[in-house]
Design an enzyme around this catalytic site. Structure first.
Site, mmCIF file in Angstrom:
data_model
loop_
_atom_site.group_PDB
_atom_site.id
_atom_site.type_symbol
_atom_site.label_atom_id
_atom_site.label_comp_id
_atom_site.label_asym_id
_atom_site.label_seq_id
_atom_site.Cartn_x
_atom_site.Cartn_y
_atom_site.Cartn_z
ATOM 1 N N TYR A 23 -1.968 -5.934 24.404
ATOM 2 C CA TYR A 23 -3.388 -5.949 24.568
ATOM 3 C C TYR A 23 -3.942 -6.572 25.876
ATOM 4 C CZ TYR A 23 -2.646 -4.615 19.737
ATOM 5 O OH TYR A 23 -2.106 -3.893 18.625
ATOM 6 N N ASN A 74 -12.604 0.828 15.390
ATOM 7 C CA ASN A 74 -11.164 0.649 15.413
ATOM 8 C C ASN A 74 -10.846 -0.334 13.992
ATOM 9 O OD1 ASN A 74 -8.705 -0.338 16.079
ATOM 10 N ND2 ASN A 74 -9.202 -1.270 18.366
ATOM 11 N N HIS A 80 -3.579 2.605 9.275
ATOM 12 C CA HIS A 80 -2.612 3.212 8.640
ATOM 13 C C HIS A 80 -2.287 3.282 7.239
ATOM 14 C CE1 HIS A 80 -1.387 2.462 12.826
ATOM 15 N NE2 HIS A 80 -1.694 1.247 12.585
ATOM 16 N N HIS A 100 -8.458 3.081 19.336
ATOM 17 C CA HIS A 100 -7.224 2.129 19.193
ATOM 18 C C HIS A 100 -7.027 1.877 20.602
ATOM 19 C CE1 HIS A 100 -6.240 2.613 15.088
ATOM 20 N NE2 HIS A 100 -6.471 3.926 15.326
ATOM 21 N N SER A 102 -4.266 0.177 21.906
ATOM 22 C CA SER A 102 -2.919 0.708 22.389
ATOM 23 C C SER A 102 -2.584 2.151 21.782
ATOM 24 C CB SER A 102 -1.823 -0.318 21.595
ATOM 25 O OG SER A 102 -1.915 -0.028 20.197
#
Length: 147
Positions: A23, A74, A80, A100, A102
């Site tokens: 990050y 985010n 998930h 997101h 990443s």
């Protein structure tokens, strides 16, 4: 004036310390400042909210339709598996864009699925903090300014 809410999920308050190889060294406060600076000349109010607690995020999503034109979210790890956040996002009548930092599709297998994305107009993944700017630009150019 247009109002947009940026919601950040669990552990994003640790940016700058957490997994700098993934990050970088930027903090969440730095990201928020960069977003505000980028849109300083817009007729736009951007509020920021971060929580590590799923219930608080759900409450904020539900409350958002009273005050905001759109949300940028985010959900972090909640993306998930949180059907509860998905249901909250589906229950509001304002658009959402998921972000997101990443590229979740280049990460572990369990991170490659976002259940919350089903309630979003789209997902921006892998562009670091600039993903938030891209999401807000999309909202302004396609949803808010055209009204």
């Amino acid at each position: 004036m247009n109002n947009i809410l940026v919601i950040n999920g669990p552990n994003l308050n640790l940016l700058g310390k957490r997994e700098p190889d993934m990050y970088g060294n930027i903090t969440l406060e730095n990201i928020n400042q960069k977003i505000k600076l980028h849109f300083k000349n817009e007729d736009l109010k951007i509020d920021f909210f971060q929580s590590n607690e799923e219930g608080k995020i759900i409450d904020k999503i539900i409350e958002s339709q009273k005050k905001y034109n759109a949300i940028v979210i985010n959900p972090a790890a909640y993306s998930h598996y949180s059907i509860a956040i998905l249901d909250a996002m589906r229950s509001i009548n304002i658009p959402a864009v998921e972000v997101h930092l990443s590229n979740i599709y280049k990460r572990e297998e369990y991170r490659k699925k976002s259940v919350t994305a089903e309630a979003s107009l789209g997902v921006i993944s892998g562009f670091g903090y600039y993903g938030y700017i891209m999401a807000i630009e999309f909202i302004l150019n396609n949803l808010v300014r055209e009204k």
